[in-house]
Structures are given as structure tokens and as C-alpha cells.
Design a protein around this motif. Structure first.
Motif, PDB file in Angstrom:
ATOM      1  N   LEU A 174      57.410 -28.046  -1.129  1.00 51.95           N
ATOM      2  CA  LEU A 174      58.743 -28.560  -1.461  1.00 51.95           C
ATOM      3  C   LEU A 174      58.722 -30.080  -1.583  1.00 51.95           C
ATOM      4  N   PHE A 175      57.983 -30.722  -0.690  1.00 50.58           N
ATOM      5  CA  PHE A 175      57.909 -32.192  -0.728  1.00 50.58           C
ATOM      6  C   PHE A 175      57.286 -32.667  -2.042  1.00 50.58           C
ATOM      7  N   PHE A 176      56.165 -32.062  -2.423  1.00 46.31           N
ATOM      8  CA  PHE A 176      55.491 -32.529  -3.633  1.00 46.31           C
ATOM      9  C   PHE A 176      56.258 -32.167  -4.908  1.00 46.31           C
ATOM     10  N   GLN A 177      56.994 -31.069  -4.889  1.00 46.77           N
ATOM     11  CA  GLN A 177      57.822 -30.727  -6.044  1.00 46.77           C
ATOM     12  C   GLN A 177      59.017 -31.659  -6.187  1.00 46.77           C
ATOM     13  N   ASN A 178      59.417 -32.267  -5.084  1.00 45.83           N
ATOM     14  CA  ASN A 178      60.600 -33.130  -5.086  1.00 45.83           C
ATOM     15  C   ASN A 178      60.271 -34.540  -4.606  1.00 45.83           C
ATOM     16  N   ILE A 179      59.038 -34.978  -4.844  1.00 49.89           N
ATOM     17  CA  ILE A 179      58.592 -36.267  -4.320  1.00 49.89           C
ATOM     18  C   ILE A 179      59.399 -37.420  -4.910  1.00 49.89           C
ATOM     19  N   ASP A 180      59.862 -37.251  -6.164  1.00 51.92           N
ATOM     20  CA  ASP A 180      60.660 -38.324  -6.769  1.00 51.92           C
ATOM     21  C   ASP A 180      62.016 -38.462  -6.075  1.00 51.92           C
ATOM     22  N   TYR A 181      62.628 -37.324  -5.701  1.00 60.73           N
ATOM     23  CA  TYR A 181      63.898 -37.395  -4.968  1.00 60.73           C
ATOM     24  C   TYR A 181      63.700 -38.039  -3.596  1.00 60.73           C
ATOM     25  N   ALA A 182      62.585 -37.678  -2.930  1.00 61.69           N
ATOM     26  CA  ALA A 182      62.285 -38.269  -1.626  1.00 61.69           C
ATOM     27  C   ALA A 182      62.088 -39.776  -1.755  1.00 61.69           C
ATOM     28  N   LEU A 183      61.373 -40.197  -2.808  1.00 65.18           N
ATOM     29  CA  LEU A 183      61.147 -41.623  -3.042  1.00 65.18           C
ATOM     30  C   LEU A 183      62.460 -42.327  -3.380  1.00 65.18           C
ATOM     31  N   ASP A 184      63.331 -41.637  -4.132  1.00 64.89           N
ATOM     32  CA  ASP A 184      64.651 -42.199  -4.452  1.00 64.89           C
ATOM     33  C   ASP A 184      65.396 -42.592  -3.181  1.00 64.89           C
ATOM     34  N   LEU A 185      65.499 -41.648  -2.234  1.00 66.18           N
ATOM     35  CA  LEU A 185      66.241 -41.912  -0.999  1.00 66.18           C
ATOM     36  C   LEU A 185      65.570 -43.005  -0.173  1.00 66.18           C
ATOM     37  N   PHE A 186      64.242 -42.981  -0.143  1.00 66.96           N
ATOM     38  CA  PHE A 186      63.513 -44.016   0.589  1.00 66.96           C
ATOM     39  C   PHE A 186      63.854 -45.398   0.048  1.00 66.96           C
ATOM     40  N   LEU A 187      63.813 -45.552  -1.273  1.00 72.15           N
ATOM     41  CA  LEU A 187      64.052 -46.859  -1.900  1.00 72.15           C
ATOM     42  C   LEU A 187      65.512 -47.295  -1.783  1.00 72.15           C
ATOM     43  N   ILE A 188      66.448 -46.342  -1.872  1.00 69.58           N
ATOM     44  CA  ILE A 188      67.870 -46.680  -1.709  1.00 69.58           C
ATOM     45  C   ILE A 188      68.089 -47.362  -0.370  1.00 69.58           C
ATOM     46  N   TYR A 189      67.533 -46.773   0.690  1.00 73.50           N
ATOM     47  CA  TYR A 189      67.825 -47.260   2.042  1.00 73.50           C
ATOM     48  C   TYR A 189      66.919 -48.398   2.478  1.00 73.50           C
ATOM     49  N   VAL A 190      65.728 -48.537   1.878  1.00 67.31           N
ATOM     50  CA  VAL A 190      64.921 -49.734   2.129  1.00 67.31           C
ATOM     51  C   VAL A 190      65.707 -50.965   1.707  1.00 67.31           C
ATOM     52  N   LEU A 191      66.269 -50.912   0.508  1.00 66.81           N
ATOM     53  CA  LEU A 191      67.015 -52.069   0.020  1.00 66.81           C
ATOM     54  C   LEU A 191      68.286 -52.304   0.837  1.00 66.81           C
ATOM     55  N   THR A 192      69.076 -51.234   1.036  1.00 68.84           N
ATOM     56  CA  THR A 192      70.360 -51.390   1.728  1.00 68.84           C
ATOM     57  C   THR A 192      70.179 -51.962   3.129  1.00 68.84           C
ATOM     58  N   LEU A 193      69.245 -51.411   3.892  1.00 74.11           N
ATOM     59  CA  LEU A 193      69.087 -51.853   5.289  1.00 74.11           C
ATOM     60  C   LEU A 193      68.326 -53.165   5.414  1.00 74.11           C
ATOM     61  N   SER A 194      67.688 -53.630   4.348  1.00 73.13           N
ATOM     62  CA  SER A 194      67.064 -54.954   4.408  1.00 73.13           C
ATOM     63  C   SER A 194      68.127 -56.052   4.280  1.00 73.13           C
ATOM     64  N   ILE A 195      69.346 -55.655   3.880  1.00 70.04           N
ATOM     65  CA  ILE A 195      70.456 -56.605   3.717  1.00 70.04           C
ATOM     66  C   ILE A 195      71.578 -56.332   4.713  1.00 70.04           C
TER      67      ILE A 195
END
Length: 416
Positions: free
Chosen positions: A255-276
Motif C-alpha cells: 500500500l505504501f509503495f502504491q501510494n508513495i506520492d500521496y505519502a510524500l505529498d503529506l510529508f512535504l505539506i507539513y514540513v513546510l507548514t511546521l518550519s514556519i
């Protein structure tokens, strides 16, 4: 043989379930939002410890480690016990925060600060228990349920900001007014956490539409819903469930590898938000005409637009479902980093409020788009597992963002 499940037209309780999901979302982030919103109070008490940043850094390792363990063992975990444990822990921890302030009479020092850190660690564990458990649970139900839950998450920020502004205004001119406002604020938050315990334990599992989706998940081989069904008066036969079980479900790794782009999406959304948010907004935006209200107004601006944006995807024409489109939109948000830097250095408060509002707007909108689109096309047990995987990615992004947030302190005169 596949079974086509359609929601019966006569099924009752959809809007009531959406309302309960909204309150559950509110309760799952209310405790942590309250910590962020009273940052002005803790900055006064523990200024040399950088509490806004330090407490966030304490919170995230506990949240991430707990959710990673639970996601790995997702198929064996009793969802009802997990979610109830999380909400009860939220209630006890919020009450403890209130009692700690009363016992120490609002005193500073390393002792009270370490006590607050230990309570914040409990918030992290509770967050992992609830967010992964509820998102996984709602992933095999109506998309409107998970959207309502995510709306409640954002409402926690908006509500705490509104309450904090009111309590600050009410006690601003009285003796020890800042502390009195915080005490009233924490008492209200404690009440809401208790309400979530009661709603999840006694109301949500008995709604007809919830019983329908959980029965459907059980028929597809899910073992995590049996306690919830039992609470609703529905007994499942394990032998019968084995016979009725659909073909082998995808593993968590698949499931992770089939949806790795969605997982990366959420990771990047919150990396940026919480860095500010919130550390930069509290400590790196300078002094302006709003004075002591400035940081609170920025936090409120973020929270309000984060809340509003989570309802935009309800309009199908406004919902972004393209996997490529989501990634492009998420990567483009990183232009906000230089924008915040130069605005803090050269801009006035109006520009900073606008940027902070846009940060909240994009955070809420993109989060809902990803979490409502990703589970489509999977069976109930797979949707539950995928929901947990996505929350792991989300919390990993928050953890990384919190760590990166400390980089804003480089070059500050007071250092650490």
C-alpha cells in the motif's frame, strides 16, 4: 466474487455522524492547539528555553514513534480501545496541565517546565493513538466523514485562537490577567476533551450508517472493528468472517509503495507548514503596531484560513484530484520560505498576516484533497491500513518541519 456495497437510501444518521466526526477532529487537536495558542504565556514564563519551539520538538518524537509502531501492527490493533485510550489520555493530560499551573501558582523555572514537557509527551502519544486510529477508521466510510474530521482538526486551531483572544481581552487589565485567561482557557479545553470521550464511547458506534460501514469492513476481513460492532450490539462470528473474507489484502508495504506520492505529498505539506508555524510566527516576526497581540493575530489568521480551506473540496469543481497536480501545488508552496524571510525583514504586519493566511489556506485545502482521494478503490481493511500509513507520513513531515524551524534562530543575537 465481489460484492457491490451501496449505502441503502433509508440508512439514517449520516449528518449526525458528520457532526460527531467534526467534534472528534476538534478534540484530537484541541489539546495541542491550546499549547500553541498560549505560547505567549509560556514565552513569558520560560523565555530562555524557547518554549514554542522546544515543546513542539518534545511532542513530535513521541507522536511519530507511536504512530509508526501502531501503523506496522495496524491489522492486530483493537481500534475502539486505541481511540478511547487516546481521547482519555488527551483529557487527563489537559487536566494535568491546568492542575500544574494551579499547583505552581504560575511559577517559572526548570521544574515546572520539565513537568509541562512530560505532559506534552503524553499529548504526542495521544495524538498518534487518535489521529491514525480515527483516520484509518473513517477511510472505509463516507469521504464526508473524513472531511468532517479534518474540518474539526482545523476548527481546533480556530476555536483555540478565538477563545484565547477573548480570554486575553477579558483579563488584560486585571492583576495577573494573562494567567487567569490561560486558566479559563484550559478549563474549557478540558471539558471538550471529556465530551469527545463520551461521544466516541456511547454515540458514534450506535449510528446506523457507522454500523453499516463497520459491518461491511468486517465482511471484507477486517478484525479491527469487532469491538466497535460489539459496542453497537452486533456480534461477529470469527469463523464466518474467515469464510466470507475477500481475497488476500495488500500488505502495508505494498500500500505504501502504491501510494508513495500521496505519502510524500503529506510529508512535504507539513514540513513546510511546521518550519514556519508556530515558532517563526512567535519569535521571528519582529515588533509591530499590534504589540503583544501581533503573534496571536498571526496564529488566528493561520487557523481561520486553515479551517475555511478544508471545506473548499466539498465543491467537486474545486477539488484537486490529479496526482501530478497535487505534487506541483505542494512543491510550489516552498516559495513561501523566501517570502516569509523577506517579509519579516522588510515588510509590515499587513503583508505578514496575508502570507500567514495563505499558508493556512493551502495547508488545509491540500491536506483534505490528499486524504479523501488516496483511499479510493481499496477494500475496507486496506483503506484502514492506508489511512494509518498516510498519518505516519504526515507526522514525519511535522517532525521534520519542527526540527527545521530551529534554523530560523541562526543569526539571532540572543542565540539559544
Amino acid at each position: 466474487m465481489t460484492v457491490d456495497y451501496e449505502i441503502p437510501a433509508r440508512l439514517q444518521g449520516k449528518f449526525k455522524a458528520m457532526a460527531v466526526c467534526w467534534v472528534l477532529g476538534l478534540g484530537s487537536l484541541l489539546a495541542w492547539s491550546s499549547m500553541l495558542t498560549i505560547g505567549d504565556y509560556y514565552n513569558n514564563l520560560f523565555k530562555k528555553y524557547h518554549p514554542t519551539r522546544a515543546l513542539t520538538l518534545v511532542y513530535q518524537p513521541f507522536a511519530f514513534t507511536t504512530i509508526a509502531i501502531l501503523a506496522y501492527n495496524e491489522a492486530k490493533v483493537n481500534t475502539r480501545r486505541r481511540n478511547l485510550a487516546g481521547y482519555i489520555l488527551f483529557f487527563i493530560s489537559t487536566l494535568s496541565l491546568l492542575l500544574l499551573d494551579l499547583v505552581t501558582s504560575g511559577g517559572g523555572g526548570i521544574g515546572p517546565f520539565l513537568g509541562i514537557c512530560s505532559i506534552v509527551a503524553c499529548f504526542g502519544v495521544a495524538d498518534a493513538l487518535v489521529q491514525g486510529g480515527v483516520v484509518g477508521d473513517l477511510s472505509f466510510m463516507c469521504p464526508e466523514f473524513i472531511q468532517s474530521f479534518l474540518g474539526g482538526l482545523a476548527a481546533a486551531g480556530a476555536l483555540t485562537s478565538g477563545l484565547r483572544l477573548l480570554t486575553k481581552a477579558a483579563f488584560e487589565k486585571s492583576h495577573d490577567g494573562l494567567r487567569k485567561g490561560v486558566i479559563l482557557f484550559l478549563a474549557i479545553c478540558t471539558f471538550f476533551e471529556l465530551l469527545c470521550v463520551l461521544l466516541y464511547a456511547y454515540i458514534f458506534p450506535k449510528l446506523p450508517i457507522v454500523k453499516y460501514f463497520r459491518s461491511k469492513a468486517a465482511s471484507e476481513g477486517s478484525k479491527t472493528v469487532s469491538a466497535d460492532l460489539a459496542a453497537a450490539g452486533i456480534q461477529t462470528n470469527p469463523d464466518q468472517a474467515e469464510e466470507a473474507k475477500q481475497p488476500e489484502r495488500l500488505s502495508t508495504k505494498q500500500l505504501f509503495f502504491q501510494n508513495i506520492d500521496y505519502a510524500l505529498d503529506l510529508f512535504l505539506i507539513y514540513v513546510l507548514t511546521l518550519s514556519i508555524f508556530p515558532g517563526f510566527l512567535y519569535e521571528n516576526t519582529g515588533e509591530h503596531k499590534l504589540g503583544a497581540w501581533y503573534a496571536l493575530v498571526l496564529i488566528a489568521s493561520y487557523n481561520v484560513w486553515d479551517l475555511i480551506s478544508r471545506y473548499i473540496p466539498l465543491m467537486e469543481c474545486m477539488k484537486l484530484e490529479s496526482r501530478k497536480g497535487l505534487m506541483i501545488a505542494i512543491l510550489s508552496r516552498f516559495l513561501l520560505v523566501p517570502a516569509f524571510y523577506f517579509t519579516a525583514k522588510y515588510g509590515d504586519q499587513g503583508w505578514m498576516i496575508m502570507l500567514t493566511s495563505f499558508l493556512g489556506l493551502t495547508n488545509g485545502y491540500l491536506t483534505v484533497c490528499v486524504l479523501t482521494v488516496a483511499p479510493k478503490g481499496f477494500k475496507g481493511p486496506e483503506q484502514n491500513a492506508l489511512g494509518n500509513v498516510l498519518v505516519v507520513s504526515l507526522l514525519a513531515g511535522i517532525f521534520a518541519g519542527v526540527a527545521l524551524d530551529w534554523l530560523w534562530l541562526i543569526g539571532k543575537k540572543d542565540g539559544f
